[in-house]
Design an enzyme around this catalytic site. Sequence first.
Site, PDB file in Angstrom:
ATOM      1  CG  ASP A   1      -3.275   4.303   7.293  1.00  0.00           C
ATOM      2  OD1 ASP A   1      -2.389   4.532   7.050  1.00  0.00           O
ATOM      3  OD2 ASP A   1      -4.428   4.117   6.269  1.00  0.00           O
TER       4      ASP A   1
ATOM      5  CD  GLU B   1      -0.091   3.464   2.080  1.00  0.00           C
ATOM      6  OE1 GLU B   1       0.511   3.324   0.815  1.00  0.00           O
ATOM      7  OE2 GLU B   1      -0.876   2.685   2.612  1.00  0.00           O
TER       8      GLU B   1
HETATM    9 ZN    ZN Z   1       1.854  -0.124   3.981  1.00  0.00          ZN
END
Ligand code: ZN
Length: 437
Positions: free
Chosen positions: A108, A203
């Site tokens: 992401d 993340e």
């Molecule tokens: Zn990163």
Amino acid sequence: MKSLLSLVFCLVFTAGARAQTALKPPTETVLDRFLRYVKIDTQSQEDQTTVPSTRKQLNLANLLAKELTAVGAQNVRVSEFGIVYATVPGNLADNSKVPVIGFISHMDTSPAVSGENVNPIIHKNYQGGDIVLPKDPTQVITAAKNPILKTLIGDDIITADGTTLLGSDDKAGISEIMTMIDTLRQNPQIKHGTLAIAFTPDEEVGGGIEKFDVKGFGAKFAYTVDGEDLGEISDETWSARTATVTFQGKSTHPGTAKGIMVNAMYALADYLDRFPHDMLPETTEGRVGFVHPYTGAIDVEQSSLKILLRDFDVSGLDAKEKLLRDMVAQTAAKFPQVKITIDVKENYKNMKEVLKNYPALTNNAMEAARRAGVKPFLKPIRGGTDGSTLTFEGLPTPDLFTGGTNFHGKLEFNSRRGLEKTTETLLNLVQIFAEKS
Ligand SMILES: [Zn+2]
């Protein structure tokens, strides 16, 4: 073609006496891979109840699963949470003698800046000076604010066009890991143990790693490839707590409030005023921790404040917690009619507490960088990483550089050399584990 050749030459050169024959290039250069992946929109979103937080991350997950299979990875699977797992079998006479090493990057990109229609631009043969991004001339990567640019003279710098982020964080890490696997496949003479691979969603919004299957992953140790400038290795993160301070007053109709109303807001204001100015995020850097009141609510009846506490040492964190509690006592003395409570929660701990017991992880990474002609350095992370979560779940996981700079913004960039040297470092690293086991 030039990049392909230069990677081959680099590998031959740094592998030195270890490789008797020239390495075959990967089927696709790390730069070409990178340019493909950044065009796929994988922006994650805050405050979602599902993992992945956005369905579009699965587009990249499914593509990576296909491509992992194509470069010879086994047990390739995409979990129900969009995590891509794979195994690269070792090619040693006895693979059980070398620990299974994991490599992890996240798919992401940050919710802070759009990742839609990313248009990567290659600034060939950079000759110094500022880089103006073509679609928005107010977006300028200045030499003054980016001293790293001085080290990139003659390199090809990759940026977005000024309207989006680039997504080097962390598609650089993904491209570098994929190119490592591709190169290993082309060059069976490079000896390595079994590798575990994972590409994770979310993340940036802190949700993906909780769904990570540490046991199924099967690695003894791992590296997140998610750092910044070439050579930067991190085996330290913050230790983190969050405090909530609640101020309980008494509300009543203001027309008849005399002697009855207790306005909690004033106590909160007094408390806020007690924060030491030299202990805030905006006044600290490096190894110095901070306290950070970051949100709150004010009301006559009840006001509240949330505060981040950050430090690399637990003793420093304890001292900050004591400070916040002492401040509560001081404000309470001044506002005896307001009931003030403080609640402190542990968020995560400095992964160094565990990683200090595994010095070979950091040392091997530094050696791998040196063999690639990159000067390694240790940099504590003023934040947490997916690696710190994994480390405390039994998978010790320091963080490696990707060659990227200016994450989460339109001025994000990486370079051809950054991508190639990181890939080379990863190839060296798997060989070092095989050599040393
Ligand atoms: Zn990163």
